[in-house]
Design an enzyme around this catalytic site. Structure first.
Site, mmCIF file in Angstrom:
data_model
loop_
_atom_site.group_PDB
_atom_site.id
_atom_site.type_symbol
_atom_site.label_atom_id
_atom_site.label_comp_id
_atom_site.label_asym_id
_atom_site.label_seq_id
_atom_site.Cartn_x
_atom_site.Cartn_y
_atom_site.Cartn_z
ATOM 1 N N SER A 125 -15.455 20.268 -2.379
ATOM 2 C CA SER A 125 -14.328 19.371 -2.670
ATOM 3 C C SER A 125 -14.168 19.122 -4.158
ATOM 4 O O SER A 125 -15.153 19.022 -4.902
ATOM 5 C CB SER A 125 -14.570 18.030 -1.962
ATOM 6 O OG SER A 125 -13.642 17.077 -2.412
ATOM 7 N N GLU A 127 -13.521 16.360 -5.133
ATOM 8 C CA GLU A 127 -14.155 15.040 -5.319
ATOM 9 C C GLU A 127 -15.549 15.175 -5.934
ATOM 10 O O GLU A 127 -16.092 14.210 -6.457
ATOM 11 C CB GLU A 127 -14.261 14.311 -3.977
ATOM 12 C CG GLU A 127 -12.957 13.732 -3.482
ATOM 13 C CD GLU A 127 -12.431 12.594 -4.350
ATOM 14 O OE1 GLU A 127 -13.176 11.641 -4.608
ATOM 15 O OE2 GLU A 127 -11.267 12.673 -4.781
ATOM 16 N N TYR A 149 -18.652 9.892 -0.550
ATOM 17 C CA TYR A 149 -18.169 11.183 -0.031
ATOM 18 C C TYR A 149 -18.395 12.285 -1.066
ATOM 19 O O TYR A 149 -18.952 13.349 -0.761
ATOM 20 C CB TYR A 149 -16.674 11.084 0.318
ATOM 21 C CG TYR A 149 -16.037 12.434 0.589
ATOM 22 C CD1 TYR A 149 -16.042 12.980 1.867
ATOM 23 C CD2 TYR A 149 -15.442 13.177 -0.444
ATOM 24 C CE1 TYR A 149 -15.477 14.233 2.110
ATOM 25 C CE2 TYR A 149 -14.882 14.419 -0.210
ATOM 26 C CZ TYR A 149 -14.897 14.945 1.067
ATOM 27 O OH TYR A 149 -14.344 16.178 1.306
HETATM 28 P P1 NDP Z 1 -10.229 16.509 9.005
HETATM 29 O O1 NDP Z 1 -10.676 15.122 8.800
HETATM 30 O O2 NDP Z 1 -8.839 16.789 9.452
HETATM 31 O O3 NDP Z 1 -11.210 17.229 10.056
HETATM 32 C C1 NDP Z 1 -12.580 16.944 10.080
HETATM 33 C C2 NDP Z 1 -13.190 17.582 11.309
HETATM 34 O O4 NDP Z 1 -14.590 17.294 11.323
HETATM 35 C C3 NDP Z 1 -12.629 17.063 12.635
HETATM 36 O O5 NDP Z 1 -12.456 18.149 13.522
HETATM 37 C C4 NDP Z 1 -13.735 16.137 13.116
HETATM 38 O O6 NDP Z 1 -13.813 16.024 14.509
HETATM 39 C C5 NDP Z 1 -14.955 16.903 12.623
HETATM 40 N N1 NDP Z 1 -16.153 16.061 12.617
HETATM 41 C C6 NDP Z 1 -16.358 14.901 11.950
HETATM 42 N N2 NDP Z 1 -17.601 14.433 12.206
HETATM 43 C C7 NDP Z 1 -18.185 15.312 13.048
HETATM 44 C C8 NDP Z 1 -19.456 15.386 13.680
HETATM 45 N N3 NDP Z 1 -20.397 14.436 13.508
HETATM 46 N N4 NDP Z 1 -19.712 16.438 14.493
HETATM 47 C C9 NDP Z 1 -18.787 17.402 14.697
HETATM 48 N N5 NDP Z 1 -17.573 17.387 14.142
HETATM 49 C C10 NDP Z 1 -17.268 16.356 13.326
HETATM 50 O O7 NDP Z 1 -10.527 17.283 7.624
HETATM 51 P P2 NDP Z 1 -9.796 18.542 6.990
HETATM 52 O O8 NDP Z 1 -9.517 19.524 8.047
HETATM 53 O O9 NDP Z 1 -8.711 18.105 6.100
HETATM 54 O O10 NDP Z 1 -10.951 19.091 6.022
HETATM 55 C C11 NDP Z 1 -11.884 20.059 6.482
HETATM 56 C C12 NDP Z 1 -13.071 20.118 5.547
HETATM 57 O O11 NDP Z 1 -12.643 20.380 4.215
HETATM 58 C C13 NDP Z 1 -13.900 18.842 5.457
HETATM 59 O O12 NDP Z 1 -15.245 19.216 5.269
HETATM 60 C C14 NDP Z 1 -13.384 18.159 4.209
HETATM 61 O O13 NDP Z 1 -14.362 17.307 3.668
HETATM 62 C C15 NDP Z 1 -13.137 19.370 3.331
HETATM 63 N N6 NDP Z 1 -12.146 19.180 2.309
HETATM 64 C C16 NDP Z 1 -10.863 18.847 2.661
HETATM 65 C C17 NDP Z 1 -9.902 18.724 1.709
HETATM 66 C C18 NDP Z 1 -8.511 18.338 2.051
HETATM 67 O O14 NDP Z 1 -7.745 18.003 1.132
HETATM 68 N N7 NDP Z 1 -8.105 18.397 3.308
HETATM 69 C C19 NDP Z 1 -10.207 18.997 0.286
HETATM 70 C C20 NDP Z 1 -11.598 19.305 0.035
HETATM 71 C C21 NDP Z 1 -12.501 19.424 1.018
HETATM 72 P P3 NDP Z 1 -13.040 14.848 15.328
HETATM 73 O O15 NDP Z 1 -11.654 15.391 15.550
HETATM 74 O O16 NDP Z 1 -13.846 14.754 16.559
HETATM 75 O O17 NDP Z 1 -13.059 13.627 14.464
HETATM 76 P P1 GDR Z 2 -8.461 11.961 -1.376
HETATM 77 O O1 GDR Z 2 -7.217 11.779 -0.396
HETATM 78 O O2 GDR Z 2 -9.208 10.710 -1.598
HETATM 79 O O3 GDR Z 2 -7.940 12.668 -2.593
HETATM 80 O O4 GDR Z 2 -9.398 12.908 -0.524
HETATM 81 P P2 GDR Z 2 -6.364 10.501 0.011
HETATM 82 O O5 GDR Z 2 -5.084 11.032 0.531
HETATM 83 O O6 GDR Z 2 -7.118 9.575 0.876
HETATM 84 O O7 GDR Z 2 -6.129 9.766 -1.404
HETATM 85 C C1 GDR Z 2 -5.422 10.376 -2.471
HETATM 86 C C2 GDR Z 2 -5.141 9.352 -3.554
HETATM 87 O O8 GDR Z 2 -4.164 8.435 -3.079
HETATM 88 C C3 GDR Z 2 -4.580 7.125 -3.438
HETATM 89 N N1 GDR Z 2 -3.944 6.155 -2.541
HETATM 90 C C4 GDR Z 2 -4.156 6.061 -1.230
HETATM 91 N N2 GDR Z 2 -4.929 6.795 -0.404
HETATM 92 C C5 GDR Z 2 -4.910 6.483 0.923
HETATM 93 N N3 GDR Z 2 -5.620 7.215 1.770
HETATM 94 N N4 GDR Z 2 -4.187 5.423 1.401
HETATM 95 C C6 GDR Z 2 -3.401 4.649 0.603
HETATM 96 O O9 GDR Z 2 -2.749 3.714 1.043
HETATM 97 C C7 GDR Z 2 -3.385 4.987 -0.784
HETATM 98 N N5 GDR Z 2 -2.713 4.484 -1.848
HETATM 99 C C8 GDR Z 2 -3.059 5.183 -2.910
HETATM 100 C C9 GDR Z 2 -6.085 7.173 -3.326
HETATM 101 O O10 GDR Z 2 -6.668 6.058 -3.994
HETATM 102 C C10 GDR Z 2 -6.353 8.520 -3.970
HETATM 103 O O11 GDR Z 2 -6.372 8.394 -5.357
HETATM 104 C C11 GDR Z 2 -8.882 14.079 0.123
HETATM 105 C C12 GDR Z 2 -9.722 14.314 1.392
HETATM 106 O O12 GDR Z 2 -9.116 15.336 2.139
HETATM 107 C C13 GDR Z 2 -11.144 14.735 1.042
HETATM 108 O O13 GDR Z 2 -11.810 15.140 2.236
HETATM 109 C C14 GDR Z 2 -11.095 15.901 0.061
HETATM 110 O O14 GDR Z 2 -12.386 16.295 -0.302
HETATM 111 C C15 GDR Z 2 -10.290 15.512 -1.168
HETATM 112 O O15 GDR Z 2 -8.973 15.173 -0.759
HETATM 113 C C16 GDR Z 2 -10.180 16.658 -2.175
#
Ligand code: NDP
Ligand code: GDR
Length: 343
Positions: A125, A127, A149
């Site tokens: 990530s 992050e 995280y």
């Molecule tokens: P989601 O939150 O949409 O999906 C997360 C998945 O993980 C869900 O299927 C959830 O299952 C599963 N999960 C959570 N806890 C467990 C557990 N204990 N055992 C088994 N499964 C579990 O995330 P994204 O698809 O957006 O992201 C996928 C990956 O990429 C994650 O690792 C995230 O941290 C990483 N990532 C995402 C980014 C983004 O912007 N989307 C950016 C950078 C990294 P359930 O449906 O049951 O909750």
């Molecule tokens: P992020 O995504 O923290 O970048 O993590 P999120 O959409 O939660 O936040 C993005 C930015 O928006 C600001 N923000 C808010 N965020 C949320 N969720 N709700 C609000 O009301 C709100 N208002 C402002 C946040 O402070 C932040 O700056 C995502 C996840 O997918 C991670 O799993 C992944 O690793 C990173 O992106 C890259």
């Protein structure tokens, strides 16, 4: 037939990866899910294919990880399962380390023992970069996480490296900047905005009352892409001869406020006026407040700016994004308007 385990298939990216693999390979795909009292299979229920099989694996249970890997002995293991909501990670930091970090070690240990030729990807990530030292961030950027995280993913990165170096495994953790889609979870800021603007539009058109959208820090900037573009990049990373980690990013950064602006303009058209600044920021539509700040959505520590450098991936993997920022916002808004109107 080659075998791939994909974890997190009920989530956003995992579901796209299953579709991608069904379309672009002839492999057997095992989609790992955990048991929930009320199943949430919305993102995968449309996938009907003999090459896609659901298996049970809870990442907080080392036995279930080992059992699946020992039995299937996959050729590829793609780990998307995680606690992925940064804002929640201060409330459950230990669970974040169990699921996002320790589980990675269990997966690698099991792969080492049962299928050492398996190619392994863990979702890294942006992050991990956190309090950024320079912009744009590339694969040399130091790890400076700002949340439990981010720390859990940065620690997982070290584990992946140690197992790669110690046991000669093909194990990588490419960095992913934010990627969104029509399947994004509702608590993430992009989907929160597009979902609410669709509801506000419907209320305005029906003459009903509505509550404004409440957000936290609208000044923070993110590098947003479409999730479908990233699954292709991840698959390219996994199909290299030797393990090298890349940054996947759009190379553009935009504030949350800009996202709000485009989404509301797309849904409601003109007559939108911004008022105030920081915690007093408001967006008005025909003199009615449609967006305001609620300080409860601010985080204990913020990552102010993320901007990824995709050039290494563009050159090394010949990967390129296909959806730009305004197309992304537009697709998400149109999808949520359709879904809202259908209910
Ligand atoms: P989601 O939150 O949409 O999906 C997360 C998945 O993980 C869900 O299927 C959830 O299952 C599963 N999960 C959570 N806890 C467990 C557990 N204990 N055992 C088994 N499964 C579990 O995330 P994204 O698809 O957006 O992201 C996928 C990956 O990429 C994650 O690792 C995230 O941290 C990483 N990532 C995402 C980014 C983004 O912007 N989307 C950016 C950078 C990294 P359930 O449906 O049951 O909750
Ligand atoms: P992020 O995504 O923290 O970048 O993590 P999120 O959409 O939660 O936040 C993005 C930015 O928006 C600001 N923000 C808010 N965020 C949320 N969720 N709700 C609000 O009301 C709100 N208002 C402002 C946040 O402070 C932040 O700056 C995502 C996840 O997918 C991670 O799993 C992944 O690793 C990173 O992106 C890259």
């Amino acid at each position: 037939m080659k075998k791939v385990i994909v974890t997190g298939v009920t989530g956003q990216v995992g579901s796209y990866m299953v579709e991608y693999l069904l379309k672009n390979t002839d492999f057997q795909i095992f989609g790992a899910i955990r048991r929930l009292s009320v199943p949430n299979h919305k993102n995968i229920e449309h996938i009907k294919n003999d090459r896609f099989k659901i298996i049970e694996m809870d990442l907080s249970d080392a036995h279930s990880i080992n059992h699946c890997i020992e039995e299937i002995k996959p050729d590829f293991f793609i780990n998307f399962a995680a606690n992925s909501y940064v804002g929640f990670s201060w409330k459950m930091p230990i669970n974040h380390f169990e699921v996002n970090t320790l589980a990675v070690m269990h997966q690698l240990e099991s792969i080492r023992k049962h299928c050492p030729n398996c190619k392994y990807y863990n979702a890294g990530s942006s992050e991990e970069f956190g309090d950024v030292a320079y912009t744009p961030q590339d694969s040399n950027h130091p790890l400076r996480p700002r949340s439990p995280y981010g720390a859990s993913k940065a620690s997982a990165r070290q584990i992946v490296k140690v197992w790669r170096d110690s046991y000669n495994l093909f194990a990588i953790q490419g960095w992913l900047f934010n990627h969104e889609s029509e399947r994004r979870g509702l608590e993430f800021v992009t989907r929160k905005i597009t979902n609410k603007v669709a509801k506000i539009k419907k209320a305005i058109e029906s003459g009903d009352s509505f509550e404004p959208l409440e957000l936290g820090n609208m000044e923070s900037k993110r590098d947003w892409s479409h999730a479908e573009d990233f699954v292709h990049g991840i698959w390219l990373m996994l199909n290299q001869e030797s393990p090298k980690e890349y940054v996947l990013a759009s190379g553009e950064t935009h504030s949350v406020k800009e996202f709000v602006d485009i989404a509301f303009t797309e849904a409601l058209g003109g007559s939108l006026v911004w008022r105030g600044a920081e915690k007093d920021t408001q967006l008005l539509y025909n003199d009615t407040v449609v967006v305001r700040v609620n300080p409860k959505f601010y985080r204990p520590a913020e990552v102010d700016l993320l901007l990824g450098d995709p050039s290494e991936a563009e050159n090394g993997l010949e990967w390129k994004k296909s959806v730009d920022f305004s197309q992304l916002v537009s697709r998400m808004v149109r999808n949520d308007i359709e879904e809202t109107n259908a209910t």
